[in-house]
Write a protein that holds these residues in place. Structure first.
Motif, PDB file in Angstrom:
ATOM      1  N   ALA A 139       0.840  -1.209   0.000  1.00 31.91           N
ATOM      2  CA  ALA A 139       0.000   0.000   0.000  1.00 31.91           C
ATOM      3  C   ALA A 139       0.871   1.255   0.000  1.00 31.91           C
ATOM      4  O   ALA A 139       0.599   2.209  -0.737  1.00 31.91           O
ATOM      5  N   ASN A 140       1.922   1.255   0.807  1.00 29.79           N
ATOM      6  CA  ASN A 140       2.814   2.419   0.873  1.00 29.79           C
ATOM      7  C   ASN A 140       3.525   2.644  -0.458  1.00 29.79           C
ATOM      8  O   ASN A 140       3.619   3.772  -0.938  1.00 29.79           O
ATOM      9  N   ILE A 141       4.024   1.574  -1.052  1.00 25.93           N
ATOM     10  CA  ILE A 141       4.718   1.685  -2.334  1.00 25.93           C
ATOM     11  C   ILE A 141       3.748   2.181  -3.412  1.00 25.93           C
ATOM     12  O   ILE A 141       4.097   3.025  -4.236  1.00 25.93           O
ATOM     13  N   SER A 142       2.523   1.689  -3.375  1.00 23.44           N
ATOM     14  CA  SER A 142       1.515   2.104  -4.356  1.00 23.44           C
ATOM     15  C   SER A 142       1.205   3.586  -4.264  1.00 23.44           C
ATOM     16  O   SER A 142       0.802   4.202  -5.255  1.00 23.44           O
ATOM     17  N   SER A 143       1.410   4.164  -3.085  1.00 20.64           N
ATOM     18  CA  SER A 143       1.097   5.591  -2.912  1.00 20.64           C
ATOM     19  C   SER A 143       2.238   6.511  -3.343  1.00 20.64           C
ATOM     20  O   SER A 143       2.080   7.728  -3.343  1.00 20.64           O
ATOM     21  N   ILE A 144       3.376   5.931  -3.707  1.00 19.68           N
ATOM     22  CA  ILE A 144       4.513   6.757  -4.142  1.00 19.68           C
ATOM     23  C   ILE A 144       4.142   7.445  -5.454  1.00 19.68           C
ATOM     24  O   ILE A 144       3.704   6.802  -6.402  1.00 19.68           O
ATOM     25  N   GLN A 145       4.320   8.770  -5.468  1.00 20.42           N
ATOM     26  CA  GLN A 145       4.021   9.555  -6.660  1.00 20.42           C
ATOM     27  C   GLN A 145       5.183   9.469  -7.634  1.00 20.42           C
ATOM     28  O   GLN A 145       6.342   9.615  -7.231  1.00 20.42           O
ATOM     29  N   VAL A 146       4.880   9.241  -8.904  1.00 20.88           N
ATOM     30  CA  VAL A 146       5.904   9.199  -9.930  1.00 20.88           C
ATOM     31  C   VAL A 146       5.893  10.534 -10.655  1.00 20.88           C
ATOM     32  O   VAL A 146       4.862  10.962 -11.165  1.00 20.88           O
ATOM     33  N   THR A 147       7.041  11.205 -10.659  1.00 18.59           N
ATOM     34  CA  THR A 147       7.149  12.483 -11.352  1.00 18.59           C
ATOM     35  C   THR A 147       8.288  12.390 -12.348  1.00 18.59           C
ATOM     36  O   THR A 147       9.174  11.548 -12.229  1.00 18.59           O
ATOM     37  N   ASP A 148       8.266  13.267 -13.291  1.00 19.40           N
ATOM     38  CA  ASP A 148       9.323  13.320 -14.290  1.00 19.40           C
ATOM     39  C   ASP A 148      10.439  14.201 -13.742  1.00 19.40           C
ATOM     40  O   ASP A 148      10.408  15.416 -13.875  1.00 19.40           O
ATOM     41  N   THR A 149      11.423  13.585 -13.121  1.00 16.97           N
ATOM     42  CA  THR A 149      12.509  14.354 -12.495  1.00 16.97           C
ATOM     43  C   THR A 149      13.412  14.977 -13.531  1.00 16.97           C
ATOM     44  O   THR A 149      14.121  15.928 -13.237  1.00 16.97           O
TER      45      THR A 149
END
Length: 157
Positions: A139-149
């Motif tokens: 659940a915690n990993i699923s909540s990680i936001q992916v952004t274009d760094t």
């Protein structure tokens, strides 16, 4: 700050355990003639026969051509067969063959044996705690936001 001395972090241990497990599983599956992506496909087909390639791709969260490659291999090995859809002759439905059902039995036995080995030495309470911790991690990993760094590094351009 994840150098070699940081190998015992939760993330480091989790990644190492995952890597070793997948390595061993791929070797086991290879020894019975399977490619890594095929067991999840076989499992979905065994749970609900008659799915289309598109439905399988959606359930596995992969593109239909990826599923098609695996289905072609499994069809050649006679683990599955495809039949035309009764309502739409352009589409086909996927079914396990007897050989595929027997293979599912072998896969299930390997996975049960692996589960026993993974939890060997744990008490029942520890297995329950580990299960809860892993579900929370997912659940915690699923909540990680992916952004274009890359955009951030270029100053937003």
């Amino acid at each position: 700050m994840y150098g070699p001395q940081e190998g015992d972090t939760v993330m480091g241990l989790f990644m190492r355990a995952s890597h070793i497990y997948f390595q061993k599983s791929f070797q086991q599956l290879g020894s019975i003639g399977l490619h890594p992506g095929q067991p999840p496909l076989l499992w979905h087909i065994s749970q609900e026969e008659g799915l289309s390639q598109r439905e399988l791709a959606r359930r596995l969260k992969v593109k239909p051509p990826t599923v098609n490659v695996s289905l072609q291999r499994m069809e050649k090995a006679q683990h599955i067969c495809r039949r035309p859809d009764e309502k739409d002759q352009r589409a086909s439905r996927v079914y396990l063959t007897e050989k595929g059902r027997a293979l599912m039995g072998r896969i299930d036995a390997v996975m049960r044996d692996n589960e026993a080995k993974i939890t060997q030495g744990f008490t029942e309470a520890e297995v329950c705690l580990l299960t809860r911790f892993l579900k929370q991690m997912i659940a915690n990993i699923s909540s990680i936001q992916v952004t274009d760094t890359m955009d951030d590094e270029k100053g937003g351009s």
